[in-house]
Design a protein around this motif. Structure first.
Motif, PDB file in Angstrom:
ATOM      1  N   THR A  21       0.832  -1.023   0.007  1.00 36.37           N
ATOM      2  CA  THR A  21       0.004   0.045   0.145  1.00 36.37           C
ATOM      3  C   THR A  21       0.868   1.308  -0.029  1.00 36.37           C
ATOM      4  OG1 THR A  21      -0.037   0.085   2.381  1.00 36.37           O
ATOM      5  CG2 THR A  21      -1.805  -1.165   1.383  1.00 36.37           C
ATOM      6  N   LEU A  22       2.171   1.181   0.175  1.00 35.97           N
ATOM      7  CA  LEU A  22       3.152   2.377   0.048  1.00 35.97           C
ATOM      8  C   LEU A  22       4.201   1.757  -0.972  1.00 35.97           C
ATOM      9  CD1 LEU A  22       3.282   3.263   3.837  1.00 35.97           C
ATOM     10  CD2 LEU A  22       2.194   4.461   2.076  1.00 35.97           C
ATOM     11  N   ASP A  23       4.623   2.627  -1.784  1.00 33.90           N
ATOM     12  CA  ASP A  23       5.839   2.448  -2.704  1.00 33.90           C
ATOM     13  C   ASP A  23       6.973   2.521  -1.839  1.00 33.90           C
ATOM     14  OD1 ASP A  23       6.637   2.138  -5.234  1.00 33.90           O
ATOM     15  OD2 ASP A  23       7.268   4.007  -5.240  1.00 33.90           O
ATOM     16  N   ILE A  24       7.832   1.328  -2.245  1.00 33.27           N
ATOM     17  CA  ILE A  24       9.314   1.270  -1.677  1.00 33.27           C
ATOM     18  C   ILE A  24      10.254   1.977  -2.713  1.00 33.27           C
ATOM     19  CG2 ILE A  24      10.901  -0.233  -0.723  1.00 33.27           C
ATOM     20  CD1 ILE A  24       8.652  -2.159   0.131  1.00 33.27           C
ATOM     21  N   ARG A  25      10.676   3.205  -2.476  1.00 34.67           N
ATOM     22  CA  ARG A  25      11.431   3.840  -3.345  1.00 34.67           C
ATOM     23  C   ARG A  25      12.766   3.680  -3.202  1.00 34.67           C
ATOM     24  NH1 ARG A  25       9.087   9.699  -4.054  1.00 34.67           N
ATOM     25  NH2 ARG A  25      10.527   9.578  -5.803  1.00 34.67           N
ATOM     26  N   ALA A  26      13.352   3.100  -2.061  1.00 37.56           N
ATOM     27  CA  ALA A  26      14.764   2.901  -1.712  1.00 37.56           C
ATOM     28  C   ALA A  26      14.945   2.139  -0.404  1.00 37.56           C
ATOM     29  CB  ALA A  26      15.615   4.303  -1.593  1.00 37.56           C
ATOM     30  N   CYS A  27      15.970   1.295  -0.338  1.00 40.43           N
ATOM     31  CA  CYS A  27      16.112   0.699   1.009  1.00 40.43           C
ATOM     32  C   CYS A  27      17.697   0.579   0.934  1.00 40.43           C
ATOM     33  CB  CYS A  27      15.540  -0.633   1.007  1.00 40.43           C
ATOM     34  SG  CYS A  27      16.132  -1.411   2.656  1.00 40.43           S
ATOM     35  N   GLU A  28      18.385   1.186   1.873  1.00 41.24           N
ATOM     36  CA  GLU A  28      20.186   0.943   2.143  1.00 41.24           C
ATOM     37  C   GLU A  28      20.338   0.470   3.589  1.00 41.24           C
ATOM     38  OE1 GLU A  28      21.963   0.940  -0.424  1.00 41.24           O
ATOM     39  OE2 GLU A  28      20.415   1.986  -2.051  1.00 41.24           O
ATOM     40  N   ARG A  29      21.276  -0.001   3.760  1.00 40.69           N
ATOM     41  CA  ARG A  29      22.198  -0.389   5.112  1.00 40.69           C
ATOM     42  C   ARG A  29      22.441   1.093   5.548  1.00 40.69           C
ATOM     43  NH1 ARG A  29      25.815  -5.795   5.024  1.00 40.69           N
ATOM     44  NH2 ARG A  29      27.072  -3.943   3.853  1.00 40.69           N
ATOM     45  N   ILE A  30      22.335   0.897   7.125  1.00 41.18           N
ATOM     46  CA  ILE A  30      23.076   2.222   7.719  1.00 41.18           C
ATOM     47  C   ILE A  30      24.033   1.519   8.693  1.00 41.18           C
ATOM     48  CG2 ILE A  30      21.096   3.741   7.222  1.00 41.18           C
ATOM     49  CD1 ILE A  30      19.693   2.833   9.772  1.00 41.18           C
ATOM     50  N   PHE A  31      25.088   2.520   9.193  1.00 42.71           N
ATOM     51  CA  PHE A  31      25.926   2.090  10.188  1.00 42.71           C
ATOM     52  C   PHE A  31      26.535   0.870   9.841  1.00 42.71           C
ATOM     53  CE2 PHE A  31      22.672   4.645  12.482  1.00 42.71           C
ATOM     54  CZ  PHE A  31      23.475   5.434  12.760  1.00 42.71           C
ATOM     55  N   ASP A  32      26.980   0.467   8.313  1.00 41.36           N
ATOM     56  CA  ASP A  32      27.508  -0.525   7.998  1.00 41.36           C
ATOM     57  C   ASP A  32      29.139  -0.416   7.616  1.00 41.36           C
ATOM     58  OD1 ASP A  32      27.166   0.880   5.766  1.00 41.36           O
ATOM     59  OD2 ASP A  32      26.459  -0.578   4.454  1.00 41.36           O
ATOM     60  N   GLU A  33      29.752   0.909   8.285  1.00 40.08           N
ATOM     61  CA  GLU A  33      30.923   1.169   8.129  1.00 40.08           C
ATOM     62  C   GLU A  33      31.385   1.708   9.454  1.00 40.08           C
ATOM     63  OE1 GLU A  33      33.267   0.280   5.448  1.00 40.08           O
ATOM     64  OE2 GLU A  33      31.627  -0.519   3.957  1.00 40.08           O
ATOM     65  N   PRO A  34      32.860   1.667   9.948  1.00 41.77           N
ATOM     66  CA  PRO A  34      33.259   2.257  11.019  1.00 41.77           C
ATOM     67  C   PRO A  34      33.394   3.675  10.498  1.00 41.77           C
ATOM     68  CG  PRO A  34      34.976   1.238   9.865  1.00 41.77           C
ATOM     69  CD  PRO A  34      33.886   0.753   9.108  1.00 41.77           C
ATOM     70  N   VAL A  35      33.318   4.569  11.570  1.00 45.23           N
ATOM     71  CA  VAL A  35      33.613   5.851  11.364  1.00 45.23           C
ATOM     72  C   VAL A  35      34.848   6.418  12.306  1.00 45.23           C
ATOM     73  CG1 VAL A  35      32.585   8.367  11.695  1.00 45.23           C
ATOM     74  CG2 VAL A  35      31.163   6.896  11.050  1.00 45.23           C
TER      75      VAL A  35
ATOM     76  N   ASP B 295      26.606  -3.822  17.046  1.00 44.02           N
ATOM     77  CA  ASP B 295      26.854  -4.928  16.444  1.00 44.02           C
ATOM     78  C   ASP B 295      25.969  -5.333  15.072  1.00 44.02           C
ATOM     79  OD1 ASP B 295      24.843  -5.395  18.008  1.00 44.02           O
ATOM     80  OD2 ASP B 295      25.776  -7.586  18.475  1.00 44.02           O
ATOM     81  N   HIS B 296      24.998  -4.803  15.042  1.00 44.29           N
ATOM     82  CA  HIS B 296      24.266  -4.726  13.711  1.00 44.29           C
ATOM     83  C   HIS B 296      24.533  -3.762  12.860  1.00 44.29           C
ATOM     84  CE1 HIS B 296      21.177  -8.064  15.307  1.00 44.29           C
ATOM     85  NE2 HIS B 296      21.840  -7.897  16.303  1.00 44.29           N
ATOM     86  N   PHE B 297      24.079  -4.082  11.518  1.00 42.85           N
ATOM     87  CA  PHE B 297      23.984  -3.016  10.777  1.00 42.85           C
ATOM     88  C   PHE B 297      22.530  -2.703  10.625  1.00 42.85           C
ATOM     89  CE2 PHE B 297      27.630  -4.777   8.037  1.00 42.85           C
ATOM     90  CZ  PHE B 297      28.391  -4.399   8.926  1.00 42.85           C
ATOM     91  N   GLY B 298      21.988  -1.620  10.396  1.00 42.23           N
ATOM     92  CA  GLY B 298      20.588  -1.402  10.320  1.00 42.23           C
ATOM     93  C   GLY B 298      20.133  -1.240   8.726  1.00 42.23           C
ATOM     94  N   PHE B 299      18.929  -0.738   8.587  1.00 39.99           N
ATOM     95  CA  PHE B 299      18.255  -0.422   7.504  1.00 39.99           C
ATOM     96  C   PHE B 299      17.530   0.863   7.324  1.00 39.99           C
ATOM     97  CE2 PHE B 299      18.152  -5.037   6.453  1.00 39.99           C
ATOM     98  CZ  PHE B 299      19.231  -4.990   5.287  1.00 39.99           C
ATOM     99  N   TYR B 300      17.399   1.854   6.329  1.00 42.52           N
ATOM    100  CA  TYR B 300      16.281   2.708   5.980  1.00 42.52           C
ATOM    101  C   TYR B 300      15.650   2.474   4.907  1.00 42.52           C
ATOM    102  CZ  TYR B 300      18.585   5.681   2.604  1.00 42.52           C
ATOM    103  OH  TYR B 300      19.042   6.196   1.467  1.00 42.52           O
ATOM    104  N   ALA B 301      14.452   2.746   4.852  1.00 41.86           N
ATOM    105  CA  ALA B 301      13.667   2.619   3.724  1.00 41.86           C
ATOM    106  C   ALA B 301      12.784   3.988   3.370  1.00 41.86           C
ATOM    107  CB  ALA B 301      12.535   1.453   3.625  1.00 41.86           C
ATOM    108  N   ASP B 302      13.002   4.504   2.034  1.00 44.99           N
ATOM    109  CA  ASP B 302      12.190   5.562   1.696  1.00 44.99           C
ATOM    110  C   ASP B 302      10.998   5.085   0.993  1.00 44.99           C
ATOM    111  OD1 ASP B 302      13.824   7.685   2.693  1.00 44.99           O
ATOM    112  OD2 ASP B 302      14.900   7.621   0.707  1.00 44.99           O
ATOM    113  N   LEU B 303       9.616   5.504   1.804  1.00 49.15           N
ATOM    114  CA  LEU B 303       8.324   5.195   1.115  1.00 49.15           C
ATOM    115  C   LEU B 303       7.678   6.359   0.795  1.00 49.15           C
ATOM    116  CD1 LEU B 303       7.561   2.755   4.290  1.00 49.15           C
ATOM    117  CD2 LEU B 303       9.087   2.304   2.423  1.00 49.15           C
ATOM    118  N   SER B 304       6.670   5.990  -0.090  1.00 52.26           N
ATOM    119  CA  SER B 304       5.702   7.097  -0.448  1.00 52.26           C
ATOM    120  C   SER B 304       4.254   6.694  -0.696  1.00 52.26           C
ATOM    121  CB  SER B 304       6.281   7.566  -1.924  1.00 52.26           C
ATOM    122  OG  SER B 304       6.205   6.799  -2.784  1.00 52.26           O
TER     123      SER B 304
END
Length: 293
Positions: A253-267, A274-283
């Motif tokens: 019911t919502l369009d999934i426009r993007a999804c990427e991992r987050i915190f998957d590299e050291p700064v 200890d986990h990587f996360g995700f974000y998703a852009d929906l519309s």
């Protein structure tokens, strides 16, 4: 007001925070800066510390979010588990009703704060009110039976809320599901099998936008996974963190426009968790089924 208000766009994120373990002050800086740049509208946190006057979610995000915290949180047991560890939801928009299904399904779940928060989020039109679900079933590799029972409980609760009242038109589920896409408990969300005499269908944000890519979120590529005394030295890498969008009979019911991992590299040599996360852009979609741009 968020700049995405009224545009039909929203950004959802999920991350297991790993409490305040390890080099917390360094991790805190990486997390705070990362979320400040990401600017999510909805966040599902797992292993967040809340209690004794401290709120790890506010510590990382600041005070500009509406919060829902799991009621029954972890109690320290003399190991590396802090009092107050559990799941939390953060929302740019006000929250309506909040539900917490009981996921203590067998004696094997009694010493872990498994849980789910289902929150009504008052998102502006054209999206409108939605249910945001933060789901954390049991983590043990041997506990897929419990995860299946817990997942069916959450799925049934969401369907009951969606069908039993006016209001939310969408449901987004995120969390550390402690299971890979092939597991029965995750196949259920994907509409590939039934559990507990029921079935649903949700669209997997990662596989929708990165077909065929593993997208591991718990992997030995992250040194915190194999850190001393952490007992995951033989971890092969798994995608156990997920974002899903509920489907109608014809699709999400919502369009999934993007999804990427987050915190998957050291700064600066510091890993956020200890986990990587995700974000998703929906519309939102128009009446023709096309996404709002």
């Amino acid at each position: 007001m968020d700049e995405r208000d009224g545009t039909g766009a929203l950004r959802v994120a999920t991350l297991n925070l790993w409490g305040r373990r390890g080099a917390w002050e360094g991790r805190r800086r990486v997390l705070a800066e990362g979320f400040r740049e990401l600017e999510p509208d909805l966040v599902a946190f797992q292993e967040a510390i809340v209690g004794n006057g401290y709120d790890q979610v506010i510590d990382i995000l600041g005070a500009g979010y509406h919060l829902a915290h799991q009621t029954d949180r972890e109690l320290g047991r003399g190991g590396d588990i802090e009092d107050g560890q559990g799941i939390s939801i953060a929302s740019r928009w006000p929250l309506g009703e909040v539900w917490e299904p009981d996921l203590n399904v067998t004696p094997r779940t009694e010493d872990f704060a498994c849980g789910a928060i289902i929150a009504e989020v008052l998102v502006p039109e054209p999206v409108g009110a939605l249910l945001f679900v933060n789901h954390l079933p049991n983590w043990q590799l041997t506990h897929e039976y419990e995860r299946e029972l817990q997942t069916a409980i959450v799925g049934r609760a969401v369907e009951g809320i969606m069908e039993g009242r006016e209001g939310p038109r969408h449901a987004v589920l995120a969390g550390d599901l402690d299971a890979t896409p092939e597991a029965a408990s995750v196949r259920f969300w994907r509409g590939l099998q039934s559990l507990g005499g029921m079935s649903v269908c949700y669209r997997d944000a990662w596989s929708s936008t990165h077909p065929g890519e593993p997208g591991h979120t718990f992997t030995a590529e992250n040194p915190l996974v194999t850190a001393e005394n952490w007992d995951w030295e033989l971890e092969l890498g798994r995608r156990i963190d997920h974002i899903f969008v509920r489907c109608s009979d014809h699709g999400p019911t919502l369009d999934i426009r993007a999804c990427e991992r987050i915190f998957d590299e050291p700064v600066g040599g510091v890993w956020a968790s200890d986990h990587f996360g995700f974000y998703a852009d929906l519309s939102a979609q128009t009446s023709s089924g096309r996404p709002v741009r």
